[in-house]
Motif scaffolding. Structure first.
Motif, PDB file in Angstrom:
ATOM      1  N   ILE A 131       0.839  -1.200   0.000  1.00  0.00           N
ATOM      2  CA  ILE A 131       0.000   0.000   0.000  1.00  0.00           C
ATOM      3  C   ILE A 131       0.873   1.248   0.000  1.00  0.00           C
ATOM      4  O   ILE A 131       0.548   2.274  -0.603  1.00  0.00           O
ATOM      5  N   MET A 132       2.023   1.174   0.691  1.00  0.00           N
ATOM      6  CA  MET A 132       2.909   2.333   0.819  1.00  0.00           C
ATOM      7  C   MET A 132       3.846   2.511  -0.364  1.00  0.00           C
ATOM      8  O   MET A 132       4.593   3.494  -0.404  1.00  0.00           O
ATOM      9  N   LYS A 133       3.835   1.601  -1.314  1.00  0.00           N
ATOM     10  CA  LYS A 133       4.674   1.742  -2.502  1.00  0.00           C
ATOM     11  C   LYS A 133       4.052   2.779  -3.438  1.00  0.00           C
ATOM     12  O   LYS A 133       2.861   2.717  -3.750  1.00  0.00           O
ATOM     13  N   ASN A 134       4.865   3.747  -3.872  1.00  0.00           N
ATOM     14  CA  ASN A 134       4.394   4.786  -4.797  1.00  0.00           C
ATOM     15  C   ASN A 134       3.097   5.419  -4.302  1.00  0.00           C
ATOM     16  O   ASN A 134       2.108   5.534  -5.031  1.00  0.00           O
ATOM     17  N   ALA A 135       3.116   5.837  -3.041  1.00  0.00           N
ATOM     18  CA  ALA A 135       1.898   6.319  -2.375  1.00  0.00           C
ATOM     19  C   ALA A 135       1.899   7.814  -2.113  1.00  0.00           C
ATOM     20  O   ALA A 135       0.989   8.329  -1.482  1.00  0.00           O
ATOM     21  N   GLY A 136       2.935   8.530  -2.559  1.00  0.00           N
ATOM     22  CA  GLY A 136       2.949   9.980  -2.378  1.00  0.00           C
ATOM     23  C   GLY A 136       3.565  10.389  -1.062  1.00  0.00           C
ATOM     24  O   GLY A 136       4.751  10.177  -0.807  1.00  0.00           O
ATOM     25  N   PHE A 137       2.755  10.982  -0.197  1.00  0.00           N
ATOM     26  CA  PHE A 137       3.171  11.432   1.126  1.00  0.00           C
ATOM     27  C   PHE A 137       2.357  10.694   2.184  1.00  0.00           C
ATOM     28  O   PHE A 137       1.167  10.426   1.985  1.00  0.00           O
ATOM     29  N   PHE A 138       2.981  10.425   3.317  1.00  0.00           N
ATOM     30  CA  PHE A 138       2.228   9.870   4.435  1.00  0.00           C
ATOM     31  C   PHE A 138       1.865  10.996   5.385  1.00  0.00           C
ATOM     32  O   PHE A 138       2.701  11.854   5.693  1.00  0.00           O
ATOM     33  N   ILE A 139       0.622  10.989   5.870  1.00  0.00           N
ATOM     34  CA  ILE A 139       0.190  12.028   6.798  1.00  0.00           C
ATOM     35  C   ILE A 139      -0.347  11.404   8.078  1.00  0.00           C
ATOM     36  O   ILE A 139      -1.119  10.447   8.051  1.00  0.00           O
ATOM     37  N   LEU A 140       0.122  11.936   9.208  1.00  0.00           N
ATOM     38  CA  LEU A 140      -0.413  11.580  10.521  1.00  0.00           C
ATOM     39  C   LEU A 140      -0.631  12.886  11.279  1.00  0.00           C
ATOM     40  O   LEU A 140       0.287  13.431  11.882  1.00  0.00           O
ATOM     41  N   PRO A 141      -1.875  13.412  11.256  1.00  0.00           N
ATOM     42  CA  PRO A 141      -2.146  14.753  11.800  1.00  0.00           C
ATOM     43  C   PRO A 141      -2.576  14.758  13.265  1.00  0.00           C
ATOM     44  O   PRO A 141      -3.399  15.573  13.680  1.00  0.00           O
ATOM     45  N   SER A 142      -2.014  13.871  14.069  1.00  0.00           N
ATOM     46  CA  SER A 142      -2.511  13.615  15.419  1.00  0.00           C
ATOM     47  C   SER A 142      -2.465  14.841  16.330  1.00  0.00           C
ATOM     48  O   SER A 142      -1.507  15.613  16.327  1.00  0.00           O
ATOM     49  N   LEU A 143      -3.508  14.973  17.148  1.00  0.00           N
ATOM     50  CA  LEU A 143      -3.530  15.967  18.214  1.00  0.00           C
ATOM     51  C   LEU A 143      -2.571  15.552  19.325  1.00  0.00           C
ATOM     52  O   LEU A 143      -1.965  16.401  19.976  1.00  0.00           O
ATOM     53  N   TYR A 144      -2.477  14.258  19.559  1.00  0.00           N
ATOM     54  CA  TYR A 144      -1.499  13.675  20.479  1.00  0.00           C
ATOM     55  C   TYR A 144      -1.265  12.239  20.058  1.00  0.00           C
ATOM     56  O   TYR A 144      -2.217  11.476  19.857  1.00  0.00           O
ATOM     57  N   GLU A 145      -0.019  11.867  19.894  1.00  0.00           N
ATOM     58  CA  GLU A 145       0.359  10.500  19.536  1.00  0.00           C
ATOM     59  C   GLU A 145       1.591  10.162  20.349  1.00  0.00           C
ATOM     60  O   GLU A 145       2.663  10.738  20.144  1.00  0.00           O
ATOM     61  N   ALA A 146       1.431   9.247  21.309  1.00  0.00           N
ATOM     62  CA  ALA A 146       2.555   8.915  22.182  1.00  0.00           C
ATOM     63  C   ALA A 146       3.801   8.596  21.361  1.00  0.00           C
ATOM     64  O   ALA A 146       4.905   9.065  21.659  1.00  0.00           O
TER      65      ALA A 146
END
Length: 329
Positions: A223-238
């Motif tokens: 899924i992550m192959k040739n997928a552009g950018f990864f986004i994780l917009p967390s308010l809080y992520e340990a």
């Protein structure tokens, strides 16, 4: 654990709580790793099981269950290293300050070391009474072997999110920004959201935005192959192991300063972008920058993500664990 067993020969007995039905993967016993459900074990049964196994190292995933802390206390008194796992970032809250003042003597009854994911947790570990040589880092590690053949060979203007569709992931802010760009006619990239949860109905409806409720964990590298950018917009992520997985795949990253893993795997304008989770204007600006990014810049970001991904590895994880035997204090 599998890597450590195959490389070092350590054997593991894992006593766990019954996994949540929402857990994305199912853990089963395998050679060198025996997994038992501990919900039905009372304190005496658990202690007898631990004594029979007679481990060289004990790892406690927290301190909220007296059955397990009793096991830690018993083996610490026998001179065995007992490692306490913790992923709470130091936020300076009243509760954390109280724990730092009064919790030290309590924790030291049943633990000799503490293991944290990275920099955001280190100050809290110190305030809990652990000295630098009693604090291990790199607790959470993605399996780099799964991503050895995963690269970004095509420049795709796309944001990829993988995770639960829940509020603390910052998705409502992301959805607001995407809707604003759609309303202005300025959204010029694709968005792929993978995961399920209560915010499913809040996803903006547009042909540029795709939602996939579930993918099997073993399918994630592809899924992550040739997928552009990864986004994780967390308010809080340990922490956020998925960020490690994304940089292993060579994905540039968009994330927040509130995401623990960003301290290890994201350098602004080197392999991605960081912003304060509450600042929607900054997220909008980042998306517009991505839309205008050149192909050369994208592939430089991708190469740099691969470089940063090596900061934590299975070998380092194994070395940290085994160091408490060779350097117990």
């Amino acid at each position: 654990m599998r890597h450590d067993h195959l490389k070092i020969g350590n054997r593991y007995l894992v006593v766990r709580s019954t996994p949540s039905v929402e857990a994305p993967f199912k853990l089963q016993s395998e050679p060198g790793i025996e997994i038992l459900d501990g919900d039905d074990l009372d304190a005496n049964s658990l202690m007898l099981l631990a004594k029979e196994y007679n481990p060289d190292i004990i790892y406690l995933a927290g301190w909220g269950d007296k059955r397990f802390t009793a096991v830690g206390k018993y083996f610490k008194a026998k001179g065995k290293p007992v490692i306490l796992g913790m992923d709470n970032q130091w936020l300076g809250t009243i509760k954390q300050r109280v724990a730092g003042t009064f919790g030290t003597s309590f924790l030291k009854q049943f633990s000799s070391h503490i293991w944290v994911p990275g920099l955001p947790q280190f100050p809290f570990a110190q305030r809990l009474g652990f000295s630098s040589n009693q604090i291990l880092t790199n607790l959470y590690c993605a399996d780099e072997k799964l991503f050895e053949d995963i690269n970004q060979n095509t420049f795709k203007r796309q944001l990829l999110f993988v995770g639960r569709l829940v509020e603390h992931k910052g998705l409502l802010n992301l959805f607001r920004v995407l809707q604003k760009l759609l309303d202005e006619g300025r959204l010029d990239l694709r968005v792929k959201l993978i995961g399920n949860g209560p915010l499913k109905s809040k996803i903006p409806q547009d042909d540029l935005i795709e939602h996939i409720p579930f993918v099997s964990p073993e399918d994630l590298p592809e899924i992550m192959k040739n997928a552009g950018f990864f986004i994780l917009p967390s308010l809080y992520e340990a922490w956020g192991v998925v960020v490690h997985e994304a940089v292993l795949a060579g994905l540039p990253i968009v994330s927040t300063y509130e995401t623990g893993a960003s301290t290890a795997f994201v350098i602004p304008n080197f392999n991605g972008f960081l912003y304060n989770a509450s600042k929607l204007k900054d997220l909008k600006s980042i998306i517009l920058q991505i839309q205008d990014m050149s192909e050369d810049t994208y592939f430089n970001f991708s190469k740099n993500s691969k470089t940063l991904s090596k900061k934590i590895s299975l070998d380092f994880w194994s070395a940290n664990l085994n160091s408490v035997i060779t350097n117990p204090n």
